[in-house]
Write an enzyme that holds these catalytic residues in place. Sequence first.
Site, PDB file in Angstrom:
ATOM      1  N   GLN A  91      -6.825 -11.699  -7.700  1.00  0.00           N
ATOM      2  CA  GLN A  91      -5.902 -12.835  -7.837  1.00  0.00           C
ATOM      3  C   GLN A  91      -6.653 -14.067  -8.337  1.00  0.00           C
ATOM      4  O   GLN A  91      -6.164 -14.801  -9.203  1.00  0.00           O
ATOM      5  CB  GLN A  91      -5.247 -13.158  -6.483  1.00  0.00           C
ATOM      6  CG  GLN A  91      -4.500 -12.003  -5.833  1.00  0.00           C
ATOM      7  CD  GLN A  91      -3.355 -11.480  -6.667  1.00  0.00           C
ATOM      8  OE1 GLN A  91      -2.698 -12.241  -7.376  1.00  0.00           O
ATOM      9  NE2 GLN A  91      -3.117 -10.185  -6.619  1.00  0.00           N
ATOM     10  N   TYR A 144      -3.768  -5.171  -0.873  1.00  0.00           N
ATOM     11  CA  TYR A 144      -2.885  -4.472  -1.821  1.00  0.00           C
ATOM     12  C   TYR A 144      -2.177  -5.415  -2.817  1.00  0.00           C
ATOM     13  O   TYR A 144      -2.261  -6.607  -2.678  1.00  0.00           O
ATOM     14  CB  TYR A 144      -1.948  -3.498  -1.132  1.00  0.00           C
ATOM     15  CG  TYR A 144      -0.883  -3.938  -0.163  1.00  0.00           C
ATOM     16  CD1 TYR A 144      -0.471  -5.239  -0.006  1.00  0.00           C
ATOM     17  CD2 TYR A 144      -0.247  -2.960   0.623  1.00  0.00           C
ATOM     18  CE1 TYR A 144       0.528  -5.567   0.895  1.00  0.00           C
ATOM     19  CE2 TYR A 144       0.750  -3.285   1.523  1.00  0.00           C
ATOM     20  CZ  TYR A 144       1.137  -4.591   1.640  1.00  0.00           C
ATOM     21  OH  TYR A 144       2.127  -4.907   2.522  1.00  0.00           O
ATOM     22  N   GLU A 145      -1.590  -4.823  -3.816  1.00  0.00           N
ATOM     23  CA  GLU A 145      -0.987  -5.567  -4.938  1.00  0.00           C
ATOM     24  C   GLU A 145      -2.014  -6.466  -5.625  1.00  0.00           C
ATOM     25  O   GLU A 145      -1.696  -7.582  -6.048  1.00  0.00           O
ATOM     26  CB  GLU A 145       0.209  -6.415  -4.473  1.00  0.00           C
ATOM     27  CG  GLU A 145       1.290  -5.673  -3.744  1.00  0.00           C
ATOM     28  CD  GLU A 145       1.783  -4.432  -4.451  1.00  0.00           C
ATOM     29  OE1 GLU A 145       1.650  -4.343  -5.674  1.00  0.00           O
ATOM     30  OE2 GLU A 145       2.277  -3.532  -3.766  1.00  0.00           O
ATOM     31  N   GLY A 146      -3.217  -5.965  -5.777  1.00  0.00           N
ATOM     32  CA  GLY A 146      -4.288  -6.745  -6.392  1.00  0.00           C
ATOM     33  C   GLY A 146      -5.082  -7.453  -5.313  1.00  0.00           C
ATOM     34  O   GLY A 146      -4.596  -8.421  -4.717  1.00  0.00           O
ATOM     35  N   ARG A 162       3.778  -9.415  -5.465  1.00  0.00           N
ATOM     36  CA  ARG A 162       2.753 -10.372  -5.046  1.00  0.00           C
ATOM     37  C   ARG A 162       3.334 -11.530  -4.251  1.00  0.00           C
ATOM     38  O   ARG A 162       2.753 -11.984  -3.277  1.00  0.00           O
ATOM     39  CB  ARG A 162       1.980 -10.864  -6.284  1.00  0.00           C
ATOM     40  CG  ARG A 162       1.036  -9.800  -6.775  1.00  0.00           C
ATOM     41  CD  ARG A 162       0.333 -10.105  -8.084  1.00  0.00           C
ATOM     42  NE  ARG A 162      -0.576  -8.984  -8.361  1.00  0.00           N
ATOM     43  CZ  ARG A 162      -1.411  -8.912  -9.387  1.00  0.00           C
ATOM     44  NH1 ARG A 162      -1.471  -9.900 -10.254  1.00  0.00           N
ATOM     45  NH2 ARG A 162      -2.195  -7.869  -9.540  1.00  0.00           N
TER      46      ARG A 162
END
Lengths: 593, 593
Positions: free
Chosen positions: A441, A434-436, A294
Site C-alpha cells: 500500500q 491481505y488485499e495487498g 481495500r
Amino acid sequence: MPSYKAPVEDQIFVLSDVLKVDSADIPGYEDLDRDTLDAILNESGKLAENVMAPLNRVGDEQGCKLENGVVTTPEGFKEAFEQVKDGGWTALDCDPEYGGQGLPYIVATAVGEQFSAANIAFNMYAGLTHGAYSAIHAHGTDAQKAKFLPKMVTCEWTGTMNLTEPHCGTDLGLMRTKAEPQDNGTYKISGQKIFISAGDNDLNSNVIHLVLAKIPGGPEGIKGVSLFIVPKFIVNEDGSLGARNGVSVGNLEKKMGIHGNATCVMNYDEAEGYLLGDMHKGMRAMFTMMNEARLGVGLQGYAQAEVAYQNAVDYAKDRLQGRDVTGVKNPDGPADPLIVHPDIRRNLMEQRSFVEGARAFALWAAQMIDRAHKTEDAAADGLISLLTPVIKGFLTDKGFEYCTAAQQVYGGHGYIEEWGMSQFARDARITQIYEGANGVQALDLVGRKLAQDGGKHVMAFFEMVKGFVADTKDAGEEFDKHFREPLKAASKDLQAAGMYFMQNGMKNPNNALAGSYDFMHMMGHVCLGLMWGRMAIAAQAKLDAGEGNADFLKAKILTGRFYMARQLPMTGAHLKRIESGADTVMGLDAELF
Amino acid sequence: MPSYKAPVEDQIFVLSDVLKVDSADIPGYEDLDRDTLDAILNESGKLAENVMAPLNRVGDEQGCKLENGVVTTPEGFKEAFEQVKDGGWTALDCDPEYGGQGLPYIVATAVGEQFSAANIAFNMYAGLTHGAYSAIHAHGTDAQKAKFLPKMVTCEWTGTMNLTEPHCGTDLGLMRTKAEPQDNGTYKISGQKIFISAGDNDLNSNVIHLVLAKIPGGPEGIKGVSLFIVPKFIVNEDGSLGARNGVSVGNLEKKMGIHGNATCVMNYDEAEGYLLGDMHKGMRAMFTMMNEARLGVGLQGYAQAEVAYQNAVDYAKDRLQGRDVTGVKNPDGPADPLIVHPDIRRNLMEQRSFVEGARAFALWAAQMIDRAHKTEDAAADGLISLLTPVIKGFLTDKGFEYCTAAQQVYGGHGYIEEWGMSQFARDARITQIYEGANGVQALDLVGRKLAQDGGKHVMAFFEMVKGFVADTKDAGEEFDKHFREPLKAASKDLQAAGMYFMQNGMKNPNNALAGSYDFMHMMGHVCLGLMWGRMAIAAQAKLDAGEGNADFLKAKILTGRFYMARQLPMTGAHLKRIESGADTVMGLDAELF
C-alpha cells in the site's frame, strides 16, 4: 465473553452532522435524513449485536472443517447467514436491476463497520461476494450479469477472489494458472490458488469464483493476465444448477485468526470458466474488486479496534485495582476501578480517538466514492484513488495496534482466550496483510499515486486541508490552539515530506521508497487530524445552538483534542525518518544480513 | 519450519569488545576471555539450535495437557530438559555451595537469550526455577537453603512464583490466600492462585512453589503479605520425597501463545508451607524474584524479535517477488528477492537495529547487576533499579512489535501457523503482560524510580550519557554527525521530559503519570542510542586496528547509523506528547466512556 454495541449515535453524528449527507449534492443522498439513517443503523446494529457478535468466539474456537472435500462453517453460522440474507443486508447498495436496494455505498459502509466489528470472519462471506458482484457488475456482459448477479445480490450464491498462488502474491505476473480457450467460447482453467477467503462454505448453494489466469500465447507477465468467472456448479441456461465444475478445495489453512472463515487452497482442474472483461486486461477488472476490498479491509481494521475498545472500557470500569493517586474514587470498595489510572486512560483515549477519527475518515471516503460513481466527479475519483492505500494501510496498522492496546488493559486475562481480547488482535492482524500487504500500500501511495495525473490529486488534497484551515480561521481561540494549529503543523510536515521525495526521488527512487511507509502513516495522521477538525467544528456548532446530546458533543471535542495533542505530533518524527533518506536503509549489502 | 542460529559473534562482540568484560573490575570477570566465552556460547548455541528450536512448533501445536490432575508437557520436552540439566545449563550462575557453577550473571544472560529465542515456553521451566532459587538463596534460612537449593540448581526440582489471584494481579494488597500458623512452626496455606507459569509439569520429581499469602491478624493490604515455600511433595529430613502436599492444579489456561508452558490455576488446600524471609515482608522477598524475572522477560522480548528477524531475513532473500526499481538484481530468475525492495529493507533494518541494540542493553544491564552484587556498588545497584522497568517495558513492547514486523515480511504466509511467524508474535505478546504489565513498569519508572534516593540515579544516568558524549568529542566527523549529535538531541529531549514532570507533577501527579509510558519509551531509545554509540566506537577501533571481521564491523556501524537516524528521533514525538500533560488524558468523565 466480550460484547458489542453498535455505535449508532456516533455514526449518525458523522453522517448527519459532519458530512451532512442529506444535503450533499449526490443522487440518492437526499433520502438519507437522520430518521432514515437511525432506522437502518439501529436495525443492522441489532443484527450485529445479537446475532453476529455471539458467534464470534464460537467461530474462533470451532473454526471451519474440511471433510471429504466439503467445508463446514462453525455452528450457528448458517442460521445467522439466513437472517442476514432475509433482512436484505447483502443487497443494500446493489443495483435494483438485479434485486439490490440501490442505497448509497456510504450506508453499506456504516452497516459494514458494525458487521465487521461484531464478527469479521462471518462477515467476510458476504463481503467477498459483494466484491465479486462489483467486478461482474462493472465488467460483465449483459448475459453474465443476468445469469450471476441476482443470486449474488441475495448471497444465495457467494463469491470469491482468486489471485495468489504458492509462489506469487504481490507479483502476479509470475502466475501459472492457465486458461485454455475452447471452441464454444469458454475456457478450461487449471492451476492452484491459495489463501482464498470464503473459498467454499455450507452457507449457500453455489460459489462464484473470480479467477485470474493466463491464456497461453498471451503477453508475458502481468500484461497477459485475464479474469474468469468459474462457478462451483455450472449454471444452466434456465438458472438451475448443473454439474459440479472442476474446482475443489485442496486444504484449509490453519491461521492465526479469522478461524470462522474458510481460507482455502483451491485446485482448478480444467474447470469451465468464462472470460470477464477484456482478454489480458484481468488486472483492470480485478482492481474493481481490489479497491473496494481495500476500503473494506480498512473498515475491518478500525472496526476490530472499536469492539476491542468497547470491551477494554467495560473492563477498566469494572476491574478494581489500586487507588487513584489524586484521591480515592471508590471509598466503599477495596480498590478503585482501573479507569482512574492515568496510563489506563492514556491507552483508552488513544484507542477512542483513533476509532472515532477512523470512522469519520472511512465514511468520508465512502462519500467520495458515491460522488465519483454517481456524479462522474473526476476530482473525487482521483482523491479516493490517492487515499485508498492510506485507508487500507493506516487504518489496519493502527487497528491492530489498538486491538493489542485494548488487550493490554486486561492484564493477564487479555492473554487467556476465553476473555476474547486475544481474538480481536489475532483477527485484526490479517487486515494488515491481505488485499495487498501494507508495505505494498505504501509503495502504491508513494510510487504511484503521488505522481498520478501529474501530482494533481495530492495537490488537491493539500488544497483541501488548506481550505479547511482558511475556512476556520475565525472559529475561536480554543479551536485555533487545539485543532487548527496542530493540523497546520502536521500538514506542513506532510508537504515537506512530499517535497523531499520530489527533490531526492529523482536522483534515486529509493530515497522516496525508503520513506513510503512513514509517508503513508503521516498522511493517515493528517487525514484523521482533518476529520477531527471537522468533527470539532460540527460538535461546537451543535453545542452553540443548544442542539443534540451535550455530553456526547463535549466528549467528542475533548477526544479530538487528545488526538491533536498526542497523535498528530507523530508527523514530525515520520518526517525526520523520511529525510534521512535511503542511505542507512539500503547501505548494507544483502549478503551481510 | 522456522530455524534459529545463535548470534554468537554478535554476543562476543558486545561482551569482549564493547563491555570488555575480562578487564572489568568485577570478581569472576577476569576469566571471561574471548576463548572461554566462545566455548560456552557455541556450546549453549548448539543446544538452542538443535534441541530447543526444533521443539518450538511442537510445543505450540500440542500444548500441555491436564489429565487426572497430572500435567503432561509436549512430546520431546522431557528428553530435551534432561539434556539441559545434564549439561549443567541450569546451574551456570548459581552458588557453588549448592552445586552451582558460580559464573557471572552476564554469562547466564547471554545463554538465556539463546534459550529464550529458541523456545521461550520450554525455557520458562528452568527460568522460573532460577527465580525461586534466587529468592530462597537471598531470604532462606541455612536449613531451607540446604534442603531446597541443591535440587533446584540442577532443576531436579523446578520452581514457581504464585502471586496473582482471580480478583488481583497488580494490586496484591487485595490478596485472599491465607496462611494459618501451626504449632510446629509451619503454616497451612489455603487459596487459589492463577496464571502460574510452569505451575506443574512432568519434567521433574518435585515442584517448589513460592506462594504469597496473608497470615491472619497481620496488617491490612500489601503490608500483611508473607512469602512461603510450598513443595508439591513434602521433603523429608533425609531429602527424600514424602507425602503429596495439599496443592493441586485446578485448570490449564488456554492462551494466545507459549502453549508449551503449563499456565496453571493452582489450588491450595491447607498445604504445608514454610515462611521464607520475614513475616509480612513477603513483597520484599518476592521482589528478589520479580526484578530478576523482569530482566529475564526483557530478554525474552528481544530474543523473540531476534529469531523472528532471522527468519524474515531468510525469507526476504529467498522469496522472489517484483523487481528492484533501480535495476534488475536477479536477471536469471523470474523476479528479484524481496530484500531488494526499500520498504522490506526498512522493515528488516528496524528489526535488526533494535535487536542488536537491545542485546547490548541487556548485557550491559547484566554487567551492572554483577557489579552491584559482587562489589556492593551502590551506584550500579541504583542504576539497574532505575533501568529495570525500561528493560522490561521497552524491550518487550519493541520485541513484540518487531515480531509482527518480521511476520509482515512473509505476507500471507506469515498468517499461516505452519510457517511459525505467527507463533513468534503470539509468544512474544505475553512478555508485555506478565511480571508486571508494561503500564505498571512505566508507573514504577516515573512514579517511583525517578525520585528514588532524591533523584540520584536518574541524574547519574544523565551524567553517564553526558560523559560518553564528552569522551567521544574527538571521535571524528562521521561519528559526530551520525551518532554523537543524535544522542545528544535525544538525551536533551529526555531531560526536558524529566523537567516537565518535576515542574508539573507537583501540581498534579497525573501530569507526570499521563506521560509515564512515553517516558519509558524515550528512555529506552536513549539507552539504545547510548549502546549504539558505544558499539560504533568499539567497531571503528577494531577496524582502525585492522582487527576482527571487517564486514561484521562495517555492518555494525551502518546498522547503528540506521538506529540513530530513524529511531532516535522518536524522542521528539514522545516529548511533545508528554508536554501536552494530563488535560486531554484525564478530561473525560469516566461515565462518558
